[in-house]
Motif scaffolding. Structure first.
Motif, short mmCIF file in Angstrom:
data_model
loop_
_atom_site.label_atom_id
_atom_site.label_comp_id
_atom_site.label_asym_id
_atom_site.label_seq_id
_atom_site.Cartn_x
_atom_site.Cartn_y
_atom_site.Cartn_z
N LEU A 1 -8.10 -0.91 -0.50
CA LEU A 1 -8.42 0.37 0.13
C LEU A 1 -9.39 1.20 -0.69
O LEU A 1 -10.36 1.76 -0.14
CB LEU A 1 -7.13 1.16 0.38
CG LEU A 1 -7.30 2.52 1.06
CD1 LEU A 1 -7.91 2.35 2.45
CD2 LEU A 1 -5.97 3.25 1.14
N LEU B 1 -5.10 8.07 9.94
CA LEU B 1 -4.12 7.03 9.58
C LEU B 1 -3.05 6.86 10.66
O LEU B 1 -1.97 6.35 10.38
CB LEU B 1 -3.46 7.37 8.24
CG LEU B 1 -4.38 7.47 7.02
CD1 LEU B 1 -3.55 7.64 5.75
CD2 LEU B 1 -5.29 6.26 6.90
N THR C 1 -1.46 3.55 10.89
CA THR C 1 -0.72 3.10 9.70
C THR C 1 0.73 3.56 9.80
O THR C 1 1.01 4.65 10.28
CB THR C 1 -1.36 3.69 8.43
OG1 THR C 1 -2.69 3.21 8.31
CG2 THR C 1 -0.56 3.32 7.18
N SER D 1 -8.46 -2.58 9.88
CA SER D 1 -7.26 -3.00 9.17
C SER D 1 -7.65 -3.34 7.74
O SER D 1 -8.47 -4.24 7.50
CB SER D 1 -6.64 -4.22 9.86
OG SER D 1 -5.43 -4.58 9.24
N LYS E 1 -3.88 -2.54 1.46
CA LYS E 1 -3.82 -1.44 0.50
C LYS E 1 -4.52 -1.82 -0.81
O LYS E 1 -5.17 -0.99 -1.46
CB LYS E 1 -2.36 -1.05 0.25
CG LYS E 1 -2.19 0.11 -0.72
CD LYS E 1 -1.97 -0.41 -2.13
CE LYS E 1 -2.27 0.66 -3.16
NZ LYS E 1 -2.11 0.12 -4.53
N ILE F 1 -7.96 3.90 10.18
CA ILE F 1 -7.55 2.80 9.32
C ILE F 1 -6.08 2.45 9.53
O ILE F 1 -5.22 3.34 9.55
CB ILE F 1 -7.75 3.15 7.83
CG1 ILE F 1 -9.13 3.77 7.59
CG2 ILE F 1 -7.59 1.91 6.96
CD1 ILE F 1 -9.28 4.36 6.20
N ASP G 1 3.52 2.80 -3.62
CA ASP G 1 2.31 3.41 -3.07
C ASP G 1 2.59 4.82 -2.55
O ASP G 1 1.67 5.63 -2.41
CB ASP G 1 1.75 2.57 -1.92
CG ASP G 1 1.32 1.19 -2.39
OD1 ASP G 1 0.72 1.10 -3.47
OD2 ASP G 1 1.60 0.21 -1.67
N LEU H 1 -1.25 5.68 -2.95
CA LEU H 1 -1.95 6.01 -1.72
C LEU H 1 -2.53 7.42 -1.80
O LEU H 1 -3.70 7.64 -1.46
CB LEU H 1 -1.01 5.89 -0.52
CG LEU H 1 -1.61 6.29 0.84
CD1 LEU H 1 -2.84 5.45 1.17
CD2 LEU H 1 -0.57 6.16 1.95
N LEU I 1 1.68 -1.64 2.40
CA LEU I 1 2.17 -0.49 1.64
C LEU I 1 3.59 -0.74 1.15
O LEU I 1 4.43 -1.28 1.87
CB LEU I 1 2.14 0.77 2.50
CG LEU I 1 0.76 1.37 2.81
CD1 LEU I 1 0.88 2.47 3.85
CD2 LEU I 1 0.10 1.89 1.54
N ILE J 1 -3.62 0.74 7.29
CA ILE J 1 -3.43 0.26 5.92
C ILE J 1 -2.23 -0.67 5.90
O ILE J 1 -1.12 -0.27 6.26
CB ILE J 1 -3.22 1.43 4.95
CG1 ILE J 1 -4.38 2.42 5.04
CG2 ILE J 1 -3.09 0.91 3.52
CD1 ILE J 1 -4.14 3.71 4.27
N THR J 2 -2.44 -1.89 5.49
CA THR J 2 -1.37 -2.88 5.46
C THR J 2 -0.87 -3.08 4.03
O THR J 2 -1.58 -2.80 3.06
CB THR J 2 -1.85 -4.22 6.04
OG1 THR J 2 -2.94 -4.72 5.25
CG2 THR J 2 -2.31 -4.05 7.48
#
Length: 317
Positions: A64, A119, A122, A58, A61, A82, A91, A105, A87, A84-85
């Protein structure tokens, strides 16, 4: 032995306590741990252990780019998984003077192109348009989840040449123009939402064009689609295709270069002009087309790329 020591590849760390070997780190893939046992200063045995590690990380962003940059290059068989938190819409895409700009992103993934990523844990933010959100991200192996509320997915994964697994397309999505174009590793197409139509019915134009590994098409085409030009163009391994629904009126190069051989394709739409079906089946070994309207058959026979020796049509009984 008097002692046992462990050494391992960075960034993997191997430790032992109470007879238990613990492997920690942020890497994914194959790592090697050397176990050395000694007695009286002499090595009794040295053993190399192979650890296959797939961890779900985790990562905010905001961190990242730094996080990916600090990892070793990997391969497509061992992507970094991953979540990705944090966002946000910026992004995914940005606007400048009314023009669409690349989101952060996509820029981060492209600048870390030797770090293959999964992802699937995510979820993208619930915004109406994710147009070109991850286009050209060749390091993407598995796509993020698409939330409800998204309507426009045009070019979203276009050029993601290593994307392997299909993503679930939620109901509500209307436009998939070029969504998976040139995803050359994709083997199975996702099922299509009933809401798909696009501007002037063009929601499936070029959607899977250039997907040279595609062997399974969607089971059905939504009724709101009218224009399927180039939809499966160049899908050289595709041998089974869905029926084309009643509202479809344009199929230029729709199955051009596919591998349809001895298969019957049903076209329920009214296509009156040969220019609307040029090269629809060009390059296929042999195909039989059944049509709902005689006008559609006449248009096909007059179109470019129709080979009377390898193609034939008849009315749907």
């Amino acid at each position: 032995p008097e002692s046992t020591s462990f050494t391992s590849e960075s960034p993997i760390k191997a430790t032992v306590a109470a007879g238990t070997l613990t492997v920690t780190g942020v890497a994914t893939g194959t790592s090697y741990i050397t176990v050395t046992m000694t007695k009286n200063g002499s090595t009794l045995k040295k053993q190399i252990l192979t650890a296959s590690i797939i961890a779900n990380h985790s990562v905010p962003k905001a961190n990242l780019n730094t996080w990916l940059a600090g990892l070793p290059a990997n391969d497509k068989n061992t992507p970094y998984k991953i979540n990705i938190t944090g966002l946000t819409e910026s992004d995914i895409q940005q606007q400048e003077n009314g023009q669409l700009k690349q989101g952060t992103l996509r820029a981060i993934l492209q600048s870390n192109s030797t770090k293959y990523v999964d992802l699937s844990s995510t979820t993208l933010p619930a915004i109406e348009s994710i147009k070109a959100a991850l286009a050209g991200c060749s390091s993407l192996i598995r796509a993020p989840a698409i939330p409800s509320g998204v309507k426009n997915m045009s070019d979203c994964f276009s050029g993601c040449s290593n994307l392997q697994s299909p993503v679930v397309i939620p109901n509500g999505v209307e436009n998939m123009w070029g969504t998976f174009q040139d995803c050359t590793s994709l083997t199975t197409a996702p099922e299509l939402p009933s809401t798909l139509s696009g501007t002037n019915g063009c929601g499936l134009v070029r959607t899977f064009s250039g997907c040279t590994s595609l062997t399974q098409a969607p089971s059905s085409i939504p009724s709101g689609v009218t224009n399927m030009n180039y939809c499966f163009n160049g899908c050289s391994k595709l041998s089974t295709v869905p029926d084309l629904p009643v509202n479809v009126t344009s199929i230029v190069c729709v199955f051009n270069g596919c591998k349809i051989n001895g298969t019957t394709v049903y076209i329920y739409g009214l296509i009156e002009n040969s220019s609307d079906c040029d090269n629809a089946f060009a390059g296929n070994p042999r195909v039989f087309v059944r049509v709902e309207f005689h006008e559609t058959g006449m248009a096909l026979e007059s179109a470019d790329g129709w080979d009377d020796q390898n193609m034939a049509f008849g009315l749907i009984p």
